[in-house]
Write a protein that holds these residues in place. Structure first.
Motif, mmCIF file in Angstrom:
data_model
loop_
_atom_site.group_PDB
_atom_site.id
_atom_site.type_symbol
_atom_site.label_atom_id
_atom_site.label_comp_id
_atom_site.label_asym_id
_atom_site.label_seq_id
_atom_site.Cartn_x
_atom_site.Cartn_y
_atom_site.Cartn_z
ATOM 1 N N ARG A 158 27.757 -1.661 32.050
ATOM 2 C CA ARG A 158 27.148 -1.689 30.972
ATOM 3 C C ARG A 158 27.516 -1.642 29.686
ATOM 4 O O ARG A 158 26.885 -2.015 28.579
ATOM 5 N N LYS A 159 28.717 -1.052 29.521
ATOM 6 C CA LYS A 159 29.435 -1.260 28.552
ATOM 7 C C LYS A 159 29.608 -2.867 27.977
ATOM 8 O O LYS A 159 29.596 -2.990 26.778
ATOM 9 N N ARG A 160 29.930 -3.501 28.769
ATOM 10 C CA ARG A 160 30.023 -5.072 28.673
ATOM 11 C C ARG A 160 28.765 -5.544 27.874
ATOM 12 O O ARG A 160 28.759 -6.564 27.297
ATOM 13 N N LEU A 161 27.776 -4.949 28.610
ATOM 14 C CA LEU A 161 26.326 -5.593 28.147
ATOM 15 C C LEU A 161 25.948 -4.792 26.709
ATOM 16 O O LEU A 161 24.956 -5.277 26.062
ATOM 17 N N GLY A 162 26.591 -3.819 26.322
ATOM 18 C CA GLY A 162 26.536 -3.174 25.273
ATOM 19 C C GLY A 162 25.047 -2.296 25.423
ATOM 20 O O GLY A 162 24.480 -1.726 24.461
ATOM 21 N N VAL A 163 24.674 -1.943 26.682
ATOM 22 C CA VAL A 163 23.682 -1.098 26.788
ATOM 23 C C VAL A 163 23.855 0.191 26.364
ATOM 24 O O VAL A 163 22.995 1.051 25.902
ATOM 25 N N LEU A 164 24.930 0.790 26.683
ATOM 26 C CA LEU A 164 25.419 2.334 26.407
ATOM 27 C C LEU A 164 25.217 2.464 24.765
ATOM 28 O O LEU A 164 24.589 3.590 24.571
ATOM 29 N N ASN A 165 25.636 1.531 24.108
ATOM 30 C CA ASN A 165 25.360 1.813 22.644
ATOM 31 C C ASN A 165 24.050 1.977 22.234
ATOM 32 O O ASN A 165 23.559 2.935 21.012
ATOM 33 N N THR A 166 22.991 1.351 22.823
ATOM 34 C CA THR A 166 21.686 1.437 22.397
ATOM 35 C C THR A 166 20.944 2.825 23.075
ATOM 36 O O THR A 166 19.766 3.301 22.572
ATOM 37 N N GLU A 167 21.694 3.269 24.051
ATOM 38 C CA GLU A 167 20.970 4.537 24.657
ATOM 39 C C GLU A 167 21.541 5.673 23.991
ATOM 40 O O GLU A 167 20.902 6.873 24.511
ATOM 41 N N LEU A 168 22.267 5.863 23.361
ATOM 42 C CA LEU A 168 22.929 7.240 22.644
ATOM 43 C C LEU A 168 22.268 7.572 21.650
ATOM 44 O O LEU A 168 21.324 7.233 20.979
ATOM 45 N N MET B 188 26.495 -7.934 37.261
ATOM 46 C CA MET B 188 26.711 -7.688 38.437
ATOM 47 C C MET B 188 28.001 -7.129 38.611
ATOM 48 O O MET B 188 29.007 -7.083 37.918
ATOM 49 N N ILE B 189 27.951 -6.155 39.824
ATOM 50 C CA ILE B 189 29.412 -5.552 40.138
ATOM 51 C C ILE B 189 29.994 -5.812 41.439
ATOM 52 O O ILE B 189 29.041 -6.301 42.236
ATOM 53 N N LYS B 190 31.097 -5.670 41.577
ATOM 54 C CA LYS B 190 31.834 -6.258 42.871
ATOM 55 C C LYS B 190 31.694 -4.977 43.629
ATOM 56 O O LYS B 190 32.292 -3.641 43.223
ATOM 57 N N VAL B 191 31.441 -5.060 44.953
ATOM 58 C CA VAL B 191 31.727 -4.272 46.079
ATOM 59 C C VAL B 191 32.205 -4.943 47.276
ATOM 60 O O VAL B 191 32.270 -6.270 47.418
ATOM 61 N N THR B 192 32.734 -4.123 48.018
ATOM 62 C CA THR B 192 33.516 -4.780 49.477
ATOM 63 C C THR B 192 32.956 -4.101 50.610
ATOM 64 O O THR B 192 32.928 -2.909 50.708
ATOM 65 N N ARG B 193 32.366 -4.809 51.341
ATOM 66 C CA ARG B 193 31.698 -4.568 52.619
ATOM 67 C C ARG B 193 32.864 -4.037 53.596
ATOM 68 O O ARG B 193 34.006 -4.356 53.343
ATOM 69 N N LEU B 194 32.321 -3.465 54.719
ATOM 70 C CA LEU B 194 33.429 -3.013 55.699
ATOM 71 C C LEU B 194 34.222 -3.767 56.300
ATOM 72 O O LEU B 194 35.394 -3.643 56.624
ATOM 73 N N ASP B 195 33.751 -5.176 56.276
ATOM 74 C CA ASP B 195 34.511 -6.369 57.068
ATOM 75 C C ASP B 195 35.408 -6.984 56.011
ATOM 76 O O ASP B 195 36.054 -7.981 56.263
ATOM 77 N N GLY B 196 35.464 -6.505 54.977
ATOM 78 C CA GLY B 196 36.369 -7.125 53.856
ATOM 79 C C GLY B 196 36.054 -8.084 53.053
ATOM 80 O O GLY B 196 36.649 -8.480 51.940
ATOM 81 N N LYS B 197 34.733 -8.685 52.937
ATOM 82 C CA LYS B 197 33.851 -9.689 52.391
ATOM 83 C C LYS B 197 33.424 -8.917 51.135
ATOM 84 O O LYS B 197 33.089 -7.870 51.000
ATOM 85 N N THR B 198 33.694 -9.746 49.924
ATOM 86 C CA THR B 198 33.364 -9.224 48.695
ATOM 87 C C THR B 198 31.834 -9.625 48.387
ATOM 88 O O THR B 198 31.441 -10.661 49.048
ATOM 89 N N TYR B 199 31.258 -8.847 47.897
ATOM 90 C CA TYR B 199 29.938 -8.662 47.633
ATOM 91 C C TYR B 199 29.400 -8.333 46.281
ATOM 92 O O TYR B 199 29.917 -7.480 45.827
ATOM 93 N N GLN C 46 19.601 -2.670 40.309
ATOM 94 C CA GLN C 46 18.589 -2.502 41.419
ATOM 95 C C GLN C 46 19.062 -1.350 42.613
ATOM 96 O O GLN C 46 18.554 -1.420 43.420
ATOM 97 N N ILE C 47 20.205 -0.597 42.104
ATOM 98 C CA ILE C 47 20.508 0.476 42.897
ATOM 99 C C ILE C 47 19.678 1.541 42.684
ATOM 100 O O ILE C 47 19.306 2.055 41.712
ATOM 101 N N GLU C 48 19.039 2.001 43.937
ATOM 102 C CA GLU C 48 18.054 3.315 43.892
ATOM 103 C C GLU C 48 18.798 4.466 44.345
ATOM 104 O O GLU C 48 18.535 5.588 43.575
#
Length: 65
Positions: free
Chosen positions: A55-65, A1-12, A18-20
């Motif tokens: 993705r680096k933390r998951l080690g995904v990039l190493n398997t994609e290269l 999961m990655i952290k983002v901040t909504r406009l109202d300041g709440k962390t999400y 799942q990002i399209e």
């Protein structure tokens, strides 16, 4: 999961797999595969960097290269 901040300041936390798409006008709108849209304070570059770090933390990039 990655952290983002909504406009109202709440962390999400979102699953980057799942990002399209992202659109900046002027705030960044993240569209998820579910159809849900989230408007955040971060720039596209910040979100992309967080996705890369996640993705680096998951080690995904190493398997994609």
């Amino acid at each position: 999961m990655i952290k983002v901040t909504r406009l109202d300041g709440k962390t999400y936390w979102i699953n980057p797999h799942q990002i399209e798409s992202m659109e900046q006008n002027p705030d960044l709108t993240i569209s998820l595969l579910s159809g849900k849209k989230i408007v955040v304070r971060e720039t596209p570059e910040e979100v992309i960097e967080r996705i890369i770090e996640y993705r680096k933390r998951l080690g995904v990039l190493n398997t994609e290269l």
